[in-house]
Every structure is written in C-alpha cells, then in structure tokens.
Design an enzyme around this catalytic site. Structure first.
Site, mmCIF file in Angstrom:
data_model
loop_
_atom_site.group_PDB
_atom_site.id
_atom_site.type_symbol
_atom_site.label_atom_id
_atom_site.label_comp_id
_atom_site.label_asym_id
_atom_site.label_seq_id
_atom_site.Cartn_x
_atom_site.Cartn_y
_atom_site.Cartn_z
ATOM 1 N N LYS A 1 25.492 -23.813 -13.170
ATOM 2 C CA LYS A 1 26.491 -23.498 -12.143
ATOM 3 C C LYS A 1 27.817 -23.030 -12.769
ATOM 4 O O LYS A 1 28.807 -22.869 -12.077
ATOM 5 C CB LYS A 1 26.719 -24.709 -11.222
ATOM 6 C CG LYS A 1 25.449 -25.148 -10.470
ATOM 7 C CD LYS A 1 25.747 -26.066 -9.300
ATOM 8 C CE LYS A 1 24.462 -26.553 -8.665
ATOM 9 N NZ LYS A 1 24.625 -27.028 -7.287
ATOM 10 N N ASN B 1 22.496 -36.521 5.264
ATOM 11 C CA ASN B 1 22.258 -37.453 4.154
ATOM 12 C C ASN B 1 23.234 -38.621 4.249
ATOM 13 O O ASN B 1 24.043 -38.684 5.168
ATOM 14 C CB ASN B 1 22.371 -36.731 2.805
ATOM 15 C CG ASN B 1 23.738 -36.120 2.629
ATOM 16 O OD1 ASN B 1 24.739 -36.819 2.572
ATOM 17 N ND2 ASN B 1 23.796 -34.795 2.589
ATOM 18 N N ASP C 1 24.710 -22.046 -2.313
ATOM 19 C CA ASP C 1 25.345 -23.085 -3.123
ATOM 20 C C ASP C 1 26.839 -22.782 -3.212
ATOM 21 O O ASP C 1 27.254 -21.803 -3.840
ATOM 22 C CB ASP C 1 24.695 -23.115 -4.515
ATOM 23 C CG ASP C 1 25.131 -24.353 -5.269
ATOM 24 O OD1 ASP C 1 26.338 -24.520 -5.496
ATOM 25 O OD2 ASP C 1 24.261 -25.173 -5.610
ATOM 26 N N LYS D 1 16.461 -29.267 23.852
ATOM 27 C CA LYS D 1 15.806 -30.388 23.169
ATOM 28 C C LYS D 1 14.308 -30.108 22.992
ATOM 29 O O LYS D 1 13.632 -29.715 23.958
ATOM 30 C CB LYS D 1 16.018 -31.660 24.008
ATOM 31 C CG LYS D 1 15.499 -32.903 23.359
ATOM 32 C CD LYS D 1 15.740 -34.108 24.258
ATOM 33 C CE LYS D 1 15.010 -35.305 23.698
ATOM 34 N NZ LYS D 1 14.965 -36.400 24.651
HETATM 35 O O1 PMT Z 1 30.213 -39.959 -0.153
HETATM 36 P P1 PMT Z 1 29.839 -41.264 -0.833
HETATM 37 O O2 PMT Z 1 29.034 -42.171 0.064
HETATM 38 O O3 PMT Z 1 31.037 -41.940 -1.459
HETATM 39 O O4 PMT Z 1 28.836 -40.915 -2.036
HETATM 40 C C1 PMT Z 1 29.292 -40.171 -3.117
HETATM 41 C C2 PMT Z 1 28.258 -39.132 -3.575
HETATM 42 C C3 PMT Z 1 27.025 -39.829 -4.095
HETATM 43 C C4 PMT Z 1 27.906 -38.200 -2.406
HETATM 44 C C5 PMT Z 1 28.961 -38.291 -4.698
HETATM 45 O O5 PMT Z 1 29.299 -39.144 -5.754
HETATM 46 C C6 PMT Z 1 28.060 -37.171 -5.209
HETATM 47 O O6 PMT Z 1 27.261 -37.333 -6.112
HETATM 48 N N1 PMT Z 1 28.213 -35.949 -4.626
HETATM 49 C C7 PMT Z 1 27.359 -34.789 -4.896
HETATM 50 C C8 PMT Z 1 26.073 -34.931 -4.149
HETATM 51 C C9 PMT Z 1 25.180 -33.717 -4.357
HETATM 52 O O7 PMT Z 1 24.973 -32.998 -3.427
HETATM 53 O O8 PMT Z 1 24.744 -33.531 -5.561
HETATM 54 P P2 PMT Z 1 23.759 -32.318 -6.001
HETATM 55 O O9 PMT Z 1 23.295 -32.720 -7.351
HETATM 56 O O10 PMT Z 1 22.720 -32.109 -4.936
HETATM 57 O O11 PMT Z 1 24.694 -31.043 -6.026
HETATM 58 C C10 PMT Z 1 25.353 -30.626 -7.208
HETATM 59 C C11 PMT Z 1 26.714 -30.065 -6.896
HETATM 60 O O12 PMT Z 1 26.596 -28.846 -6.147
HETATM 61 C C12 PMT Z 1 27.611 -30.982 -6.076
HETATM 62 O O13 PMT Z 1 28.912 -30.875 -6.588
HETATM 63 C C13 PMT Z 1 27.533 -30.385 -4.660
HETATM 64 O O14 PMT Z 1 28.740 -30.621 -3.933
HETATM 65 C C14 PMT Z 1 27.348 -28.916 -4.957
HETATM 66 N N2 PMT Z 1 26.581 -28.178 -3.935
HETATM 67 C C15 PMT Z 1 25.270 -28.465 -3.713
HETATM 68 C C16 PMT Z 1 24.553 -27.722 -2.794
HETATM 69 C C17 PMT Z 1 25.201 -26.688 -2.071
HETATM 70 N N3 PMT Z 1 24.571 -25.957 -1.159
HETATM 71 N N4 PMT Z 1 26.500 -26.434 -2.298
HETATM 72 C C18 PMT Z 1 27.213 -27.166 -3.211
HETATM 73 O O15 PMT Z 1 28.414 -26.935 -3.405
#
Ligand code: PMT
Length: 408
Positions: free
Chosen positions: A347, A216, A312, A295
C-alpha cells in the site's frame, strides 16, 4: 538533562508481590534527577519494610493519614500539592477501585483526591482480578480522566501460578511512561502544531436492503483515541467516521459516513488539506453489488448475495501526488507481522500499525497492544507498544508518527 530533573514525585506503593520492583523504580527515578517521596499502604508494608524505601529515597516513608509528627512537617494536603506527579506502583485492584470512586480512607487515596498532579497507575494483580468486569469498569473510569495515565499490566507468569495479564510492568517501562507524561505536557502539546491530521475510524456499513446490512465489530475507540491524542499534540484534526456510539472529542472536525464508498468520497474531498493520514477504520472490503430497495422476503431456503470489492481508500490516498504521511492499520488474526509488512509495502505506506484481532482482542476493547513497522533507509524498523489503554497507545503512536513525519 532528563525531563524528570528536579521533578517532585510521590511513589505510592500498595500491597502486592511486585513491591520489590518499586524499589528499582525508585532508584531509576532518582537517577533521572527526580526528588521522590514514598507513601506506602499498610498492606505494602507486609511485603517490604519502609526502611528499604527510606534508605533509597533519603526521605521518611509516610503511610498514615493522621501521623502527628509527619503532619507537623508537611501536611497531607501540602504533600498532595507538593507533587508534580504521583506514580502508584504496584496498584492493587483494591486501590484502583477506591480511587476510581474518589474514596479517601488512607493517606494514598487522600493524596490522589487532593492532588492536581498527573497520576500514573501501574496495575498489579491476579489475572482473574484484572479481567473482572468491576476492575475493568474502574480502570475505564479512571483512564477517561485526562490526568490519569496507565502503564500495563504486562502479560506473563504470575506469582500465584496463573498466566495472563496482571503482572506489574518492568520498572524501566514505568519510567518510560513517566517520561512520556512529561513529554506530553512539555513538548507534545506543540509537536504537531500547524499540521492537519486526517483520520478514518470505526466500521463501515454496507446495506443489503432497508433492514439488513453487513458490517464489522469496530467500535471506533482506537480511531477516536488517536484523534484525541493528535488534537492534544497541537494538530488540527479531521475525523471521517463510520457509525459509532462514542463522543467526538471537542475540537475535532467530524464527518460521519456510513458506507465504504461514502468514506472514500469524503476522504478524497479532504485529503488535500492533510499532512498526515491515519487509517484506523475497519473499512468493509466488499459490498453487495445491489442494494434491494425493498425488504428481501424469505421465500427461498437459500439466499445468494453477490459482493463486489470496495476501493481501498488508504492505497488510493498513498498513490496521489504530494501524498500525506500515510499510516495504515493491519488487523490480523494470524501471521500478524508478515501480513502487516506486506501491507506496508503493497500500500506504499510510511508506517503500518499491526494489531491482533479475534479471541476477544483488538475490536471493541478499551486496551490493546500495537506493533509498529516502517522503513528507515531501506531497513525495517519495529516498535512494540505494550498492552495498555487505547488512550495511552494513541499518545505513544502520535509521538512515533511525529518523529517519523519530521524525518520524512
Ligand atoms: O474500532 P476499535 O473497536 O477500537 O478497533 C480497532 C481496530 C481493530 C478496528 C483497529 O485497531 C484496526 O486494526 N483498524 C484497521 C482494520 C482493518 O480494516 O484492517 P485491514 O488489515 O483490513 O486494512 C488495512 C488498512 O487498509 C487499514 O488501515 C484500513 O483502514 C485500510 N483500508 C482497508 C480497506 C479499504 N477498502 N480501505 C482502506 O482504507
């Protein structure tokens, strides 16, 4: 007593329609007990006369570098050294450009170069000028300096009829940013002393075959800014980072990983040491079920890849016994608040930080806007950190986290 009591502040005013708000800011600073001297550029005087600021500050307004009378009283170098802080409000694109290049062609820019006091910049300009790559480059250069703080600009209707980012922040917001600068110098340096903060940052990469992967747009900027701010607040900082191209702040313990599974494993090897866990990483929700060791050849017109859900990490951390104070991020394209609150509850988090992504927002950018949600005695709390540099937001976020961590 206010932290600004007896502080010596130069309010530097450049030429923009927002100058009238600087008079209000001046009054707010004086109310806090600050001693303020105003410096105006020639163009600022086209909008408001120096007399207004002189009457409000009780001091003669200075604008010329070679004013013999003024220099006889306090030379410009002496004035630069006198200041505990310089606030440039409004700061035009022109002045921002000059100070980012270290120019000293008028009193204001000379003071900025000659001072070692922190600089708080409140930009104000047309939205196209703000978004121009040159202005953005100048802002980035300035905000990389640890003594430079940015406040705004705010979004909204502009005097020229445009709508967008470029309005000067309200005087009260600038005052709060000013107080924040001092909070950092005087208090935040010890606010998380003795605590360990574990942070995830950046993207994860899920390999499909030796040459292809799914990932991403996370650049790691937000997470690394938080690591820096946590370090500045006196904490020991451990950063588990996906692949990014930014420098690791000196003093941060770094663990580089590639995939969500590796990030999960690394976090769990470290989490026992953590008092606070901040999950800024954009962890891939799914990974290909199998990784091809060779590949994949383009023999078929269609290619189906089956994905399986990753664990998660954040939910797993927040469900361990003696869990650290858990802060999650929610990156949403729509219904940001309701999705974020749902993640906060689902969470089992102590705080969620929501940000809008998509439409060129959030990912990869140097600035952002954050909305914080948490529960205090079953009541939902909300705090908006207005659009600002990620560096600035990180400092404010660490402050909010430390307040809530103490209460938890
Ligand atoms: O890195 P930058 O370019 O500065 O951009 C910043 C950002 C947009 C990445 C950052 O501000 C942000 O929003 N990070 C979280 C992105 C995300 O994955 O959001 P989510 O809504 O999908 O996940 C929710 C939370 O669960 C997040 O804290 C994530 O780290 C956590 N998560 C999600 C999936 C997973 N398998 N494990 C996790 O720990």
């Amino acid at each position: 007593m206010s932290t600004l009591n007896n502080k010596k502040i130069i309010l530097a005013v450049t030429g923009g329609i927002a100058v009238y708000k600087s008079a209000i800011l001046l009054r707010l600073l004086i109310k806090q007990g600050a001693e303020v001297r105003v410096v105006m550029t020639e163009s600022a005087k086209e909008f408001v006369t120096p007399l207004t600021f002189q009457a409000l500050s009780g001091n003669v307004v200075r604008s010329e570098l070679f004013d013999q009378d003024a220099e006889a009283g306090m030379g410009h170098i002496e004035l630069a050294q006198w200041a505990d802080q310089i606030i440039i409000a409004p700061a035009t694109a022109n002045t921002i450009a000059k100070i980012s290049y270290g120019m000293a062609d008028n009193l204001l820019t000379t003071l900025c170069l000659a001072t070692r006091a922190p600089l708080l910049i409140a930009p104000a300009m047309n939205q196209k000028m703000w978004h121009h790559p040159t202005t953005q480059k100048n802002i980035k250069k300035l905000s990389a300096q640890s003594s430079v703080f940015l406040c705004g600009p705010a979004q909204g209707e502009q005097a020229c009829g445009d709508t967008g980012f470029g309005r000067m922040e309200e005087p009260q917001t600038i005052l709060e940013s000013c107080l924040d600068c001092w909070c950092e110098d005087n208090q935040q340096s010890v606010v998380l002393k003795g605590k360990t903060v574990l942070i995830t940052a950046g993207p994860t990469i899920e390999d499909i075959d030796p040459v292809r992967y799914i990932s991403n747009r996370s650049s790691g900027k937000m997470g690394y800014a938080i690591a820096r701010a946590a370090l500045d607040s006196g904490a020991r900082v451990i950063l588990v980072s996906g692949p990014v191209h930014i420098e690791v702040p000196q003093g941060v313990e770094i663990h580089q990983v590639r995939s969500a599974q590796k990030m999960h494993k690394k976090v769990f090897s470290l989490v026992e040491q953590a008092d606070i866990f901040i999950a800024t990483a954009a962890v891939a929700d799914y990974r290909p079920i199998t990784k091809n060791h060779e590949k994949i050849k383009k023999t078929n017109d269609r290619l189906n890849i089956e994905f399986v859900k990753n664990l998660d990490i954040l939910s797993a951390v927040s469900s361990i016994e003696n869990k650290p104070f858990c802060v999650g991020f929610a990156a949403e394209t729509n219904q940001m608040k309701s999705y974020a609150i749902d993640k906060l509850k689902r969470k089992n988090l102590d705080m969620i930080v929501a940000n809008q992504v998509g439409d060129d927002k959030g990912f990869e950018k140097d600035d952002n806007e954050l909305s914080l949600y948490w529960f205090k005695e079953n009541d939902l709390q909300e705090k908006i950190l207005p659009f600002s540099s990620k560096k600035n937001l990180a400092r404010q976020l660490i402050k909010e986290i430390s307040f809530n961590f103490k209460d938890s």
